[in-house]
Design a protein around this motif. Structure first.
Motif, PDB file in Angstrom:
ATOM      1  N   CYS A  73     -12.084  -0.788  -3.610  1.00  0.00           N
ATOM      2  CA  CYS A  73     -11.115  -0.852  -2.518  1.00  0.00           C
ATOM      3  C   CYS A  73     -10.540  -2.260  -2.435  1.00  0.00           C
ATOM      4  O   CYS A  73     -11.276  -3.244  -2.520  1.00  0.00           O
ATOM      5  N   TRP A  74      -9.227  -2.329  -2.270  1.00  0.00           N
ATOM      6  CA  TRP A  74      -8.532  -3.599  -2.063  1.00  0.00           C
ATOM      7  C   TRP A  74      -7.700  -3.476  -0.785  1.00  0.00           C
ATOM      8  O   TRP A  74      -7.085  -2.438  -0.521  1.00  0.00           O
ATOM      9  N   TYR A  75      -7.648  -4.553  -0.003  1.00  0.00           N
ATOM     10  CA  TYR A  75      -6.780  -4.575   1.183  1.00  0.00           C
ATOM     11  C   TYR A  75      -6.163  -5.959   1.292  1.00  0.00           C
ATOM     12  O   TYR A  75      -6.876  -6.970   1.392  1.00  0.00           O
ATOM     13  N   ASP A  76      -4.824  -6.028   1.263  1.00  0.00           N
ATOM     14  CA  ASP A  76      -4.125  -7.313   1.239  1.00  0.00           C
ATOM     15  C   ASP A  76      -3.584  -7.737   2.600  1.00  0.00           C
ATOM     16  O   ASP A  76      -2.784  -8.671   2.695  1.00  0.00           O
ATOM     17  N   GLY A  77      -4.034  -7.069   3.642  1.00  0.00           N
ATOM     18  CA  GLY A  77      -3.549  -7.366   4.987  1.00  0.00           C
ATOM     19  C   GLY A  77      -2.555  -6.333   5.489  1.00  0.00           C
ATOM     20  O   GLY A  77      -2.291  -6.240   6.681  1.00  0.00           O
ATOM     21  N   LYS A  78      -2.032  -5.515   4.560  1.00  0.00           N
ATOM     22  CA  LYS A  78      -1.102  -4.448   4.921  1.00  0.00           C
ATOM     23  C   LYS A  78      -1.416  -3.160   4.169  1.00  0.00           C
ATOM     24  O   LYS A  78      -1.558  -2.098   4.761  1.00  0.00           O
ATOM     25  N   ASN A  79      -1.523  -3.280   2.854  1.00  0.00           N
ATOM     26  CA  ASN A  79      -1.739  -2.103   2.010  1.00  0.00           C
ATOM     27  C   ASN A  79      -3.186  -2.018   1.550  1.00  0.00           C
ATOM     28  O   ASN A  79      -3.822  -3.045   1.258  1.00  0.00           O
ATOM     29  N   GLN A  80      -3.683  -0.791   1.437  1.00  0.00           N
ATOM     30  CA  GLN A  80      -5.027  -0.548   0.938  1.00  0.00           C
ATOM     31  C   GLN A  80      -4.957   0.347  -0.295  1.00  0.00           C
ATOM     32  O   GLN A  80      -4.253   1.364  -0.296  1.00  0.00           O
ATOM     33  N   TRP A  81      -5.659  -0.067  -1.346  1.00  0.00           N
ATOM     34  CA  TRP A  81      -5.788   0.741  -2.557  1.00  0.00           C
ATOM     35  C   TRP A  81      -7.235   1.217  -2.631  1.00  0.00           C
ATOM     36  O   TRP A  81      -8.161   0.403  -2.587  1.00  0.00           O
ATOM     37  N   LEU A  82      -7.425   2.516  -2.751  1.00  0.00           N
ATOM     38  CA  LEU A  82      -8.784   3.072  -2.758  1.00  0.00           C
ATOM     39  C   LEU A  82      -8.978   3.963  -3.977  1.00  0.00           C
ATOM     40  O   LEU A  82      -8.245   4.939  -4.175  1.00  0.00           O
ATOM     41  N   LYS A  88     -11.110  10.366  -8.830  1.00  0.00           N
ATOM     42  CA  LYS A  88     -10.613   9.781 -10.089  1.00  0.00           C
ATOM     43  C   LYS A  88      -9.129   9.399 -10.001  1.00  0.00           C
ATOM     44  O   LYS A  88      -8.372   9.517 -10.957  1.00  0.00           O
ATOM     45  N   GLU A  89      -8.714   8.947  -8.804  1.00  0.00           N
ATOM     46  CA  GLU A  89      -7.345   8.486  -8.602  1.00  0.00           C
ATOM     47  C   GLU A  89      -7.344   7.343  -7.603  1.00  0.00           C
ATOM     48  O   GLU A  89      -8.320   7.124  -6.870  1.00  0.00           O
ATOM     49  N   VAL A  90      -6.247   6.613  -7.589  1.00  0.00           N
ATOM     50  CA  VAL A  90      -6.074   5.514  -6.636  1.00  0.00           C
ATOM     51  C   VAL A  90      -5.075   5.963  -5.576  1.00  0.00           C
ATOM     52  O   VAL A  90      -3.962   6.386  -5.908  1.00  0.00           O
ATOM     53  N   ASN A  91      -5.473   5.876  -4.315  1.00  0.00           N
ATOM     54  CA  ASN A  91      -4.573   6.191  -3.203  1.00  0.00           C
ATOM     55  C   ASN A  91      -4.133   4.899  -2.535  1.00  0.00           C
ATOM     56  O   ASN A  91      -4.960   4.032  -2.239  1.00  0.00           O
ATOM     57  N   ILE A  92      -2.821   4.780  -2.302  1.00  0.00           N
ATOM     58  CA  ILE A  92      -2.282   3.621  -1.589  1.00  0.00           C
ATOM     59  C   ILE A  92      -1.980   4.047  -0.154  1.00  0.00           C
ATOM     60  O   ILE A  92      -1.277   5.031   0.075  1.00  0.00           O
ATOM     61  N   LEU A  93      -2.518   3.269   0.812  1.00  0.00           N
ATOM     62  CA  LEU A  93      -2.382   3.615   2.225  1.00  0.00           C
ATOM     63  C   LEU A  93      -1.973   2.385   3.024  1.00  0.00           C
ATOM     64  O   LEU A  93      -2.144   1.248   2.580  1.00  0.00           O
ATOM     65  N   GLN A 198      -4.445   7.852 -12.240  1.00  0.00           N
ATOM     66  CA  GLN A 198      -3.216   8.120 -11.470  1.00  0.00           C
ATOM     67  C   GLN A 198      -3.226   7.343 -10.157  1.00  0.00           C
ATOM     68  O   GLN A 198      -4.241   7.284  -9.471  1.00  0.00           O
ATOM     69  N   VAL A 199      -2.082   6.737  -9.839  1.00  0.00           N
ATOM     70  CA  VAL A 199      -1.919   6.013  -8.576  1.00  0.00           C
ATOM     71  C   VAL A 199      -0.972   6.818  -7.686  1.00  0.00           C
ATOM     72  O   VAL A 199       0.163   7.101  -8.073  1.00  0.00           O
ATOM     73  N   ILE A 200      -1.448   7.187  -6.494  1.00  0.00           N
ATOM     74  CA  ILE A 200      -0.674   8.031  -5.582  1.00  0.00           C
ATOM     75  C   ILE A 200      -0.351   7.240  -4.320  1.00  0.00           C
ATOM     76  O   ILE A 200      -1.245   6.762  -3.635  1.00  0.00           O
ATOM     77  N   ASP A 201       0.913   7.098  -4.030  1.00  0.00           N
ATOM     78  CA  ASP A 201       1.379   6.347  -2.854  1.00  0.00           C
ATOM     79  C   ASP A 201       1.441   7.298  -1.665  1.00  0.00           C
ATOM     80  O   ASP A 201       2.278   8.193  -1.616  1.00  0.00           O
ATOM     81  N   LEU A 202       0.561   7.089  -0.684  1.00  0.00           N
ATOM     82  CA  LEU A 202       0.495   7.932   0.508  1.00  0.00           C
ATOM     83  C   LEU A 202       1.055   7.235   1.747  1.00  0.00           C
ATOM     84  O   LEU A 202       0.864   7.706   2.864  1.00  0.00           O
ATOM     85  N   ARG A 203       1.766   6.148   1.543  1.00  0.00           N
ATOM     86  CA  ARG A 203       2.298   5.416   2.697  1.00  0.00           C
ATOM     87  C   ARG A 203       3.477   6.165   3.312  1.00  0.00           C
ATOM     88  O   ARG A 203       4.185   6.896   2.631  1.00  0.00           O
TER      89      ARG A 203
END
Length: 203
Positions: A73-82, A88-93, A198-203
């Motif tokens: 998990c990464w969080y840059d202060g706004k976006n989170q990648w999990l 087996k995928e990356v979700n952007i929130l 796969q990277v899925i943008d859920l924002r």
């Protein structure tokens, strides 16, 4: 008799007040220790009746990165990648505060006084034990029991009691403060997940 009862009540409330003051003082020092550091890194072991996870967490203010054996998990202060080994995928929130606290319990501790009441449960030789009791009985974590090193004011263990009665315990160790980190530490790094994920943008 009434006079004795008044004295007993006064003594009980005095003890409770001092207890709360001590707990809040300890928690303030924990938070000061965290906020005064440029960044903090620690190894952790998360366990419950259903899982055991080992990993490392790096924090800088609200930003954090968690690298574990079955999720990242990464969080840059706004976006989170999990990333999880299950999906087996990356979700952007863009997570809500409560979702962030579920990912990183340190953030719940940083805002403890808005949601929890602190009580000093034990004053041991080397550790304090402080219990955070939720002001709202319907939150996910109703109680958090913190073991805090007296010398460093670092949390060495946190036991969370969930609303369903389950428990999660996190042990922290190998703290490193103020290590130099690249700016992209808290941004998704594709080299740390399997190639082709796969990277899925859920924002």
């Amino acid at each position: 008799m009434k006079h004795k009862l008044i004295i007993i009540v006064f003594l009980v409330f005095s003890v409770l007040f001092c207890n709360a003051q001590n707990a809040n003082t300890i928690m303030s020092r924990v938070i000061d220790r965290y906020t005064s550091a440029k960044n903090i890194s620690a190894d952790f072991e998360l366990s419950s009746s259903q899982m055991k996870v080992d990993g490392n967490i790096v924090m800088n203010g609200m930003k954090f990165r968690i690298l574990a054996n079955d999720f990242k998990c990464w969080y840059d202060g706004k976006n989170q990648w999990l990333y999880t080994i299950v999906t087996k995928e990356v979700n952007i929130l863009e997570p809500a505060r409560e979702e962030l606290e579920a990912s990183n319990p340190y953030l719940a501790v940083m805002r403890y006084n808005t949601k929890y009441r602190a009580v000093l449960k034990s004053n041991r030789t080397t550790n304090y034990v402080v219990e955070l009791i939720s002001k709202n009985p319907y939150v996910d974590m109703t109680n958090i029991l913190l073991t805090i090193d007296k010398n460093s004011y670092q949390i060495t263990e946190a036991e969370a009691i969930m609303i369903d009665g389950g428990k999660q315990t996190i042990k922290f160790g190998n703290y490193v403060l103020n290590a130099k980190l690249p700016a992209e530490t808290f941004v998704f790094d594709s080299t740390l997940v399997p190639a082709g994920t796969q990277v899925i943008d859920l924002r």
